[in-house]
Structures are given as structure tokens and as C-alpha cells.
Write a protein that holds these residues in place. Structure first.
Motif, mmCIF file in Angstrom:
data_model
loop_
_atom_site.group_PDB
_atom_site.id
_atom_site.type_symbol
_atom_site.label_atom_id
_atom_site.label_comp_id
_atom_site.label_asym_id
_atom_site.label_seq_id
_atom_site.Cartn_x
_atom_site.Cartn_y
_atom_site.Cartn_z
ATOM 1 N N PRO A 213 39.394 39.518 46.330
ATOM 2 C CA PRO A 213 39.315 40.644 47.275
ATOM 3 C C PRO A 213 38.155 41.564 46.909
ATOM 4 O O PRO A 213 37.910 41.846 45.733
ATOM 5 C CB PRO A 213 40.661 41.340 47.096
ATOM 6 C CG PRO A 213 41.082 41.011 45.698
ATOM 7 C CD PRO A 213 40.505 39.662 45.378
ATOM 8 N N THR A 214 37.434 42.032 47.901
ATOM 9 C CA THR A 214 36.289 42.924 47.684
ATOM 10 C C THR A 214 36.397 44.122 48.618
ATOM 11 O O THR A 214 36.986 44.037 49.702
ATOM 12 C CB THR A 214 34.958 42.205 47.933
ATOM 13 O OG1 THR A 214 34.908 41.755 49.306
ATOM 14 C CG2 THR A 214 34.799 41.005 47.008
ATOM 15 N N HIS A 215 35.808 45.199 48.166
ATOM 16 C CA HIS A 215 35.807 46.430 48.969
ATOM 17 C C HIS A 215 34.636 47.296 48.515
ATOM 18 O O HIS A 215 34.640 47.832 47.411
ATOM 19 C CB HIS A 215 37.125 47.186 48.798
ATOM 20 C CG HIS A 215 37.145 48.531 49.482
ATOM 21 N ND1 HIS A 215 37.104 48.667 50.848
ATOM 22 C CD2 HIS A 215 37.189 49.784 48.974
ATOM 23 C CE1 HIS A 215 37.129 49.952 51.152
ATOM 24 N NE2 HIS A 215 37.169 50.646 50.036
ATOM 25 N N ARG A 277 44.094 46.352 49.019
ATOM 26 C CA ARG A 277 43.887 45.127 48.254
ATOM 27 C C ARG A 277 45.027 44.125 48.432
ATOM 28 O O ARG A 277 44.792 42.922 48.625
ATOM 29 C CB ARG A 277 43.713 45.495 46.777
ATOM 30 C CG ARG A 277 43.641 44.327 45.826
ATOM 31 C CD ARG A 277 43.632 44.847 44.393
ATOM 32 N NE ARG A 277 43.771 43.759 43.442
ATOM 33 C CZ ARG A 277 42.752 43.113 42.900
ATOM 34 N NH1 ARG A 277 41.521 43.461 43.221
ATOM 35 N NH2 ARG A 277 42.956 42.140 42.037
ATOM 36 N N GLU A 299 38.321 39.480 40.327
ATOM 37 C CA GLU A 299 37.686 40.732 40.723
ATOM 38 C C GLU A 299 36.181 40.541 40.752
ATOM 39 O O GLU A 299 35.631 39.703 40.013
ATOM 40 C CB GLU A 299 38.039 41.860 39.741
ATOM 41 C CG GLU A 299 39.471 42.341 39.820
ATOM 42 C CD GLU A 299 39.742 43.483 38.868
ATOM 43 O OE1 GLU A 299 38.823 43.853 38.109
ATOM 44 O OE2 GLU A 299 40.872 44.009 38.884
#
Length: 799
Positions: A213-215, A277, A299
Motif C-alpha cells: 500500500p502507498t500513499h 491503509r 512498505e
């Protein structure tokens, strides 16, 4: 009845019968039960401090005596020391015999559960538990025998509950210390290391789906992580990148283009779940390859070792194993003293507790660089979207359902550290917030009880998770202590000092306990992480600097009944004192108040008040702790950075992103209001004492001031890591039956609604989510089903 002669009051001071009236029968000598509890407390506390200090001498080695004989030897040592101390102190033989018997029974009783410990650890733990129980019993006895009115009795009971909670927090911290220093049996750790070492060279096996997951991540950082994943020495895998809520296409478009170049990579962009997330992980779980048996969480910024999967996947040959969690190292940790301290701080707070928890099949699933069984994950209902730390919450649910977890004490990846102190505060805030949320939802399942179909936790698993959850309240306990000390300093400076006098000698003991706790923490860091003195001091300074963050997060998690927002403070890019102070206004204000209160306490001590000295020194210590926040911010801003850390610092967000359904909640006003309430109650209790010169039950000293002749107040709130410092109910040789003013301390956020424990369904898997599927932008080189096929859960052998 008045007399013309001077007589001795109940506190050992003379009073003048012409100005003071004494009720008959209201003053009596200390009862035998109070004297017994006092001797038990003092003896157990002295022996516990000595045993704890001995843990830092030498290393824990396999003992020569069997566990039963060690317990009997420890019981004999505790009993003999108690008898000798009672004889030297002039205590009665029968009372000393009872104290010795209690200590011996306690040491022998904890013997079976302390089998992996050396004798010093057994003595340190069992004697501290006895001392804490004796202290709580003394306070309860004083409340029961003081003749308090209904309102005062309720206030005393609330304060007793607060002190019970603080004792549990301190015992939880002591448990981790004893486990780290006194354990000699690391059987499960050794077996796992051998299995991991023997699993090299395997390139195939169960199909693994790795989720990233990326943000708002820098695209070059994400692409670098993907390149490392493509070099894994394992063939049966896929990598799914799920970007959630990044509103700048220039950040996620390059990652999407990179994923098109390899059929093992998949990319999805979510527009309707900003910063969520766990929702991204649930979406990835719905899009996995049908062959998937294991799910991994990663991550952005991780440099994964090529043998990560080839060595860890074979561990799932155990059908009852639900997850495997590995350790992690930091990239560029030796670049600057600030980052060296941060690396040691993470090692002490994460890896060291995991080793002991793993031995009791109670390892925590932290998510990144971890693998989880897809069947177990689907059966548990997927990732919890309402918890800030979804991985530990999932791990606890899996253990409740009867699965097993494993921690591998080896690092297979290096991750990027928070580039600024403000980013570290946000990370710590999220961890503490999620830790308290997990405890709030599952505390009922962690209480002692028999195992059921919906809760198969063993007693050891329940205690370790309960202790780990209580540990997050240590910063809140320190804040409550600060409030009480500030009220005492204000009373010593502007009042008549009556409130300070009620603290008595325990304040001086509290000074010793606080600095002893600090020394113990630094020594524990050096022993468990292998760092030097400067590295240990840097790591300990960071733990102090994050005190306000932990206190505010714990209160917020205990009060909120909905998804929470994660604040993102503006990073300190100026590297100046002004920017550091402005970015840590709350900590700076608390430090200024504590330093001013400390000077006020020292000024009162200069006038002949020994308790003022205790207040002053304790407040100065708390001021140093809160002042560590702007100092750490300045150190992080001036630290040398690698190019990727510099890029992360430049991209640090300054906005607050809300979780679904979340509302902005300011915890600062709540804590300030709570502190003001405490101050009003305590000052009101002092002001509500009998006036000078008047009613019965007062006495006068030679200076003409009066003091109420009654049992002392319950004493100050104990400091973190030292639940036994307030001894005021036991330091008075005489008590009265009059009713002193009640002192109550409201605890904000102590009422929490627990979330029902998810039950395990043996026939039908639980749906992953009831929410509609978000808008996706899929980019795949090969087709995948859009929904997760259901599978009946496996039948596992009973534990």
C-alpha cells in the motif's frame, strides 16, 4: 475536657488546650493490621529493588538447580531476609513471621510460571507484586477506616482505582524488563533459527501475494522497492501495489507505468479512500491470484533481501501457523547521532519485547515484512478498517481463534526511518492510538478465564497482550503525575503548603524512584541493544520526547467511538530554535510549567520544607522530559540526510487526512480541562480543611498554624515504572477517625466500550467487507478475478 498543661497531639506535636479542642476517642494508635501491612510493604519493596538491580549484573545462564528447588531457595531467602530485617527493626516476632510467610508463599507461588527465569528474575517479579498489593491494601484499609462521608468515600475509591491502574502499568513495564534480562530458556527462538537456516535454496512452494500500500510516496522510492521484490529468490509470487488517496497523478502514474513492464506486478489506484491503509489491503486481498496461499505486507522504501521468501515460507509447513513476523533494520541508521538513537529506540521498543512474547506463542503481528495465511486471514474477516494499527489487531484475533504466530529474530529487509521528528511523532501517535484501540476492543478476552470456542488464548497469551496494551498508558501516567506536582508547587508557593505537607516523605522517595527508573531504562537499552552510552542516552531521550504524543493518543483512543484522523504536524525544515519550539508548542509549554514549578518547589524547600524539595526535583525531571521534544526536533532538522531521506523530508505532508467517518477531535482541550478539574478538586480539598484555630480535630504548632489531625491523604500518583513510591498512609504512627477532605482525581477516558471479539466460523468464511468496491484503475499484464473465491476453512488439530 480542657487542661492548663500542654499535651501531646496524635501526630507527636504539642498543642495548647486553650486554643484547641480534642474529641475523646477520635485518636488511636495504629492498628495491628496497618502495622503488618506497613512492614510487609517496606520489606518487599527493599528486597524487590535489590533483586531488580541484580538483574543488570552478569548474564542469565542456565541454572544448576531445577525449577522447583530454585523456587524453594528463593522462598527461603526472602523469608530469612524478612525475619532478619524485622529483628533489626525491632518489630514483633509474630508480625515478622507473618511477613516472612507471605513473601515465601509469593515466591514459591510464582515459581512454576517463572521456569525460564533465573532466581533473580523470580525474586524481582514476585516481591514487586507483593509490594504493589501491600500498597493497594494499605490505601484501601485507610479509606475503609477513615470514617469518610459518602462523597469523600467515592472520591477515595476513584483514587484507589487510579492507583491500581498505575500499578498495573508499572508491573507491565517490569515484566518486559525481567523477561529481557532474566530469561535463560529461548527454546522456540533457537528452533526457528535452525529452521530458517535450513530452508535456503527453495525457489518454489505455496503461492505468495505481496501487497504494497502507498500513499503520497515518492515514486522513485516505490519503484526501488519493487526492483528489490523482483529479485526475490522465489518464483511463485505476485506483487500488488495499491495506491490509496494520492491526489497528485505525478506521484502514482510513474509507478503504474513501471508495473506494466512485468507480469508479476499489479497496480490499483483508489480515489475514494484517502489515507486508509487497511482498506487498501482489503482491496488487494480481493484481487489476489486464485492460487494464493500466503499474503505478505510491505512498505515503500523497504530493501528486501533476496532470500526473504525462500527462508520464511517453509515455516508454514505447520498447519496451525497463521502468521510469521520478521525483524527489520533501518537504512542509513549510522549516518547521524540522531538516527543512531532512533534505530536503538525502535529496536528496544519492538524487537526486544517480541523475543520474549514469541516464547509464549504470543508474538505480535506488526504487518510490514510479515506473512499471513490467506485462509486464516479470510476466516478472520480480513483487515479491520476501523483500527489505526490493523496488523496487531488481526494478529490478536488470529490467536483468539486458536491459530499460532511466530517471530523470526532475523532481519530480511531494511526500511527508511522517519526523516523528521514530526514524522516520528505521527508514527508514534499511530502506534499508540492503535495499541489502545486494540486493548479497548479486546480487553475482555484478555482477562483471566477458561478457554472457549471464541477465545482460545492461554493465560500466558492473555497476560502478555494485556501487559503490552497497558504499556501504552505509561506516558499518560507521567502526565497525571505532572499535574499533581504542579498543584503541589502552586500550593507551596501561593498557599500555606498544606497540600505539600500531605505528600510527606514519599515525595523524596519519588525523586529516588524516578531517577532510578531512568537509570534502569538506559541500562536496559545498553544491555538489550548492545549500544554504547551515547546511543542509549539518545534513544532514551527520544522516548521522553514522545511523552505528550503517547498521552494524547491514549486519551483519544479511549474516548473516540468512531474512526480516527491522524494528525500530520508541519515538519521543521528551518533547523532553528524558533521552528523547533513552534513545532512542539504543547511540549514546550509543559516544560516551561514544570521548570517554573520546580523552581517554586526548591524555593519552598529553602524555607525549610523538605517536601518542597521533592516536588521541585520531580518537576525539574518532568521538565527535562518534555523539553526533549524541541531538542529532538532541532537535532532531526540538523541531521545529515541521504538523498532519499532528503526527498522524503521535502515531501512531508502538512495536511491532516481523515479516515472514513472521522471528525477532527482536539485532545489538548480535553487534557487541559481534566488538569484544571484535578487542580480545582485538590485545591478545593485543601481549602475545605478545617480553618485555623477552630473546630475540634485541629492542632497548632508553635508558629500558630493549624493542621487537621487525621490520616494523611493517599499520597502522590506514583511515577511510571515505580508504583510503590507513595507510602504516606504508612508513614504515620497514629490515625484518627475524623473525616479528612476527600481528594479525587478524575481520569479522562477511562470508560471504554469494548468491541465484540470476532468469532470463528467453522463452516462459512466471513465476508471481507460490506462496503462497495471502490473505483479502481487496474493495470495488469494478466487477468485476475475481481472477487476473492471462498474456501472452507481447514480443520486444524486442537491445541
Amino acid at each position: 475536657m480542657r487542661s492548663s498543661a500542654m499535651r501531646t497531639g496524635s501526630m507527636g506535636a504539642a498543642y495548647d488546650p486553650t486554643t484547641c479542642t480534642r474529641f475523646r476517642g477520635t485518636v488511636s494508635r495504629e492498628g495491628p493490621l496497618s502495622a503488618l501491612i506497613a512492614q510487609l510493604l517496606v520489606t518487599a519493596l527493599a528486597l524487590a529493588v535489590a533483586a531488580t538491580a541484580s538483574l543488570f549484573v552478569g548474564r542469565a545462564a542456565r541454572p544448576r538447580l531445577r525449577n522447583g528447588y530454585r523456587a524453594l531457595l528463593g522462598a527461603g531467602l526472602a523469608a530469612g531476609t524478612a525475619l532478619a530485617g524485622g529483628a533489626l527493626g525491632g518489630a514483633g516476632p509474630w508480625r515478622s513471621l507473618v511477613v516472612a510467610t507471605v513473601l515465601a508463599l509469593a515466591v514459591a507461588g510464582f515459581g512454576p510460571s517463572a521456569r525460564p527465569w533465573v532466581l533473580r528474575g523470580l525474586l524481582a517479579w514476585s516481591l514487586t507484586v507483593v509490594a504493589a498489593a501491600a500498597y493497594l491494601a494499605s490505601v484501601a484499609l485507610w479509606i475503609a477506616e477513615s470514617g469518610l462521608g459518602p462523597a469523600a468515600l467515592v472520591g477515595g475509591a476513584l483514587l484507589w482505582v487510579l492507583q491500581l491502574f498505575l500499578c498495573l502499568v508499572a508491573l507491565a513495564q517490569l515484566w518486559e524488563t525481567v523477561e529481557a534480562l532474566a530469561r535463560w530458556d529461548w527454546q522456540r527462538r533457537g528452533e526457528t533459527d535452525r529452521e530458517v537456516a535450513a530452508a535456503s535454496g527453495r525457489r518454489s512452494g505455496p503461492f505468495v501475494s505481496l501487497h504494497l500500500p502507498t500513499h503520497h510516496e515518492p515514486p522513485e522510492l516505490v519503484i526501488e522497492t519493487l526492483r528489490h521484490l523482483l529479485e526475490l529468490e522465489y518464483d511463485d509470487l505476485e506483487v500488488l501495489v495499491v495506491d490509496h488517496g494520492t491526489d497528485d497523478p505525478e506521484l502514482w502514474r510513474p509507478v503504474e507505468r513501471f508495473c506494466r513492464a512485468d507480469e508479476r506486478l499489479g497496480f490499483f489506484h483508489l480515489d475514494d479512500r484517502p489515507g486508509h491503509r487497511s482498506r487498501a489491503l482489503n482491496v488487494a486481498l480481493e484481487k489476489v491470484d486464485p492460487r494464493t496461499q500466503l499474503v505478505g505486507v510491505l512498505e515503500a522504501g523497504l530493501e528486501v533481501e533476496p532470500d526473504f521468501l525462500s527462508r520464511c515460507v517453509p515455516l508454514f509447513a505447520d498447519e496451525d501457523l497463521a502468521f510469521v513476523q520478521t525483524s527489520r533494520d533501518h537504512r542509513s541508521w549510522n549516518l547521524d547521532p540522531y538516527f543512531r538513537g532512533l534505530d536503538r529506540f525502535h529496536a528496544a521498543s519492538c524487537d526486544v519485547p517480541q523475543r520474549s512474547r514469541n516464547e509464549r506463542d504470543s508474538a505480535m503481528f506488526t504487518g510490514a515484512m510479515g506473512l499471513v495465511s490467506r485462509d486464516a486471514l479470510v476466516e478472520a474477516g480480513g483487515w479491520d478498517e476501523l483500527c489505526a494499527t490493523e496488523a496487531p489487531e488481526l494478529g490478536l484475533r488470529l490467536l483468539q481463534a486458536g491459530w499460532s504466530g511466530l517471530h523470526v529474530d532475523r532481519s530480511f529487509g531494511r526500511w527508511t526511518m522517519p526523516p523528521t521528528f514530526e514524522a516520528l511523532k505521527r508514527q508514534r501517535y499511530r502506534w499508540c492510538l492503535g495499541g489502545v484501540q486494540v486493548l479497548r476492543r479486546h480487553w475482555r478476552s484478555l482477562l483471566p478465564g477458561s478457554r472457549t470456542e471464541t477465545n482460545r488464548l492461554t493465560p500466558a497469551q492473555r497476560w502478555t497482550h494485556l501487559a503490552g496494551g497497558l504499556r501504552w498508558f505509561g506516558d499518560l501516567a507521567a502526565l497525571l503525575l505532572t499535574v499533581l506536582l504542579l498543584v503541589g508547587a502552586l500550593d507551596a508557593l501561593a498557599g500555606d503548603g498544606r497540600f505539600v505537607r500531605r505528600f510527606g516523605a514519599p515525595l523524596l522517595l519519588g525523586v529516588f524512584c524516578v531517577f532510578l527508573t531512568w537509570a534502569r531504562s538506559v541500562a536496559l537499552l545498553r544491555r538489550t541493544t548492545g549500544t554504547g552510552r551515547r546511543g542509549a542516552l539518545g534513544a532514551f531521550g527520544l522516548s521522553l520526547a514522545l511523552g505528550w504524543v503517547g498521552a494524547s493518543a491514549s486519551v483519544r483512543a479511549a474516548l473516540a467511538r468512531e474512526p480516527l484522523s491522524l494528525p500530520t504536524p508541519e515538519p521543521n525544515r528551518a533547523a532553528t530554535w524558533r521552528a523547533s519550539l513552534r513545532g512542539n508548542l504543547v511540549e514546550t509549554g509543559l516544560a516551561a510549567l514544570c521548570l517554573a514549578g520546580g523552581l517554586a518547589g526548591l524555593a519552598a524547600a529553602a524555607t525549610g520544607s523538605p517536601t518542597g524539595l521533592g516536588v521541585g526535583l520531580l518537576l525539574l525531571a518532568q521538565g527535562v522530559a518534555y523539553a526533549a521534544a524541541p531538542l529532538s526536533s532541532l537535532a532531526a532538522a540538523r541531521a545529515e540526510l541521504t538523498p532519499e531521506l532528503r526527498r522524503l523530508r521535502e515531501m512531508s505532508p502538512v495536511r491532516t487526512r481523515l479516515a472514513p467517518g472521522g471528525r477532527r477531535r482536539r485532545v489538548g482541550p480535553v487534557l487541559v480541562a481534566g488538569a484544571a478539574t484535578v487542580a480545582v478538586l485538590l485545591v478545593g480539598a485543601r481549602a475545605g480543611a478545617p480553618p485555623l484555630g477552630g473546630p475540634p480535630g485541629t492542632r497548632h504548632d508553635s508558629a500558630g498554624t493549624s493542621a487537621h489531625v487525621s490520616a494523611p491523604a493517599l499520597g502522590p500518583t506514583p511515577s511510571v515504572g515505580s508504583p510503590l513510591s507513595p507510602l504516606s498512609p504508612l508513614l504515620t504512627s497514629r490515625t484518627t477517625r475524623t473525616s479528612p477532605p476527600a481528594t479525587s482525581v478524575p481520569v479522562p477516558g477511562t470508560t471504554a466500550l469494548a468491541r465484540p471479539t470476532p468469532t470463528r466460523t467453522p463452516t462459512t468464511p466471513v465476508a471481507l467487507t460490506s462496503q462497495p468496491t471502490p473505483t479502481l484503475s487496474p493495470t495488469r499484464a494478466h487477468g485476475r478475478p475481481t472477487t476473492l473465491p471462498t474456501k472452507p476453512p481447514r480443520t486444524k488439530k486442537p491445541h
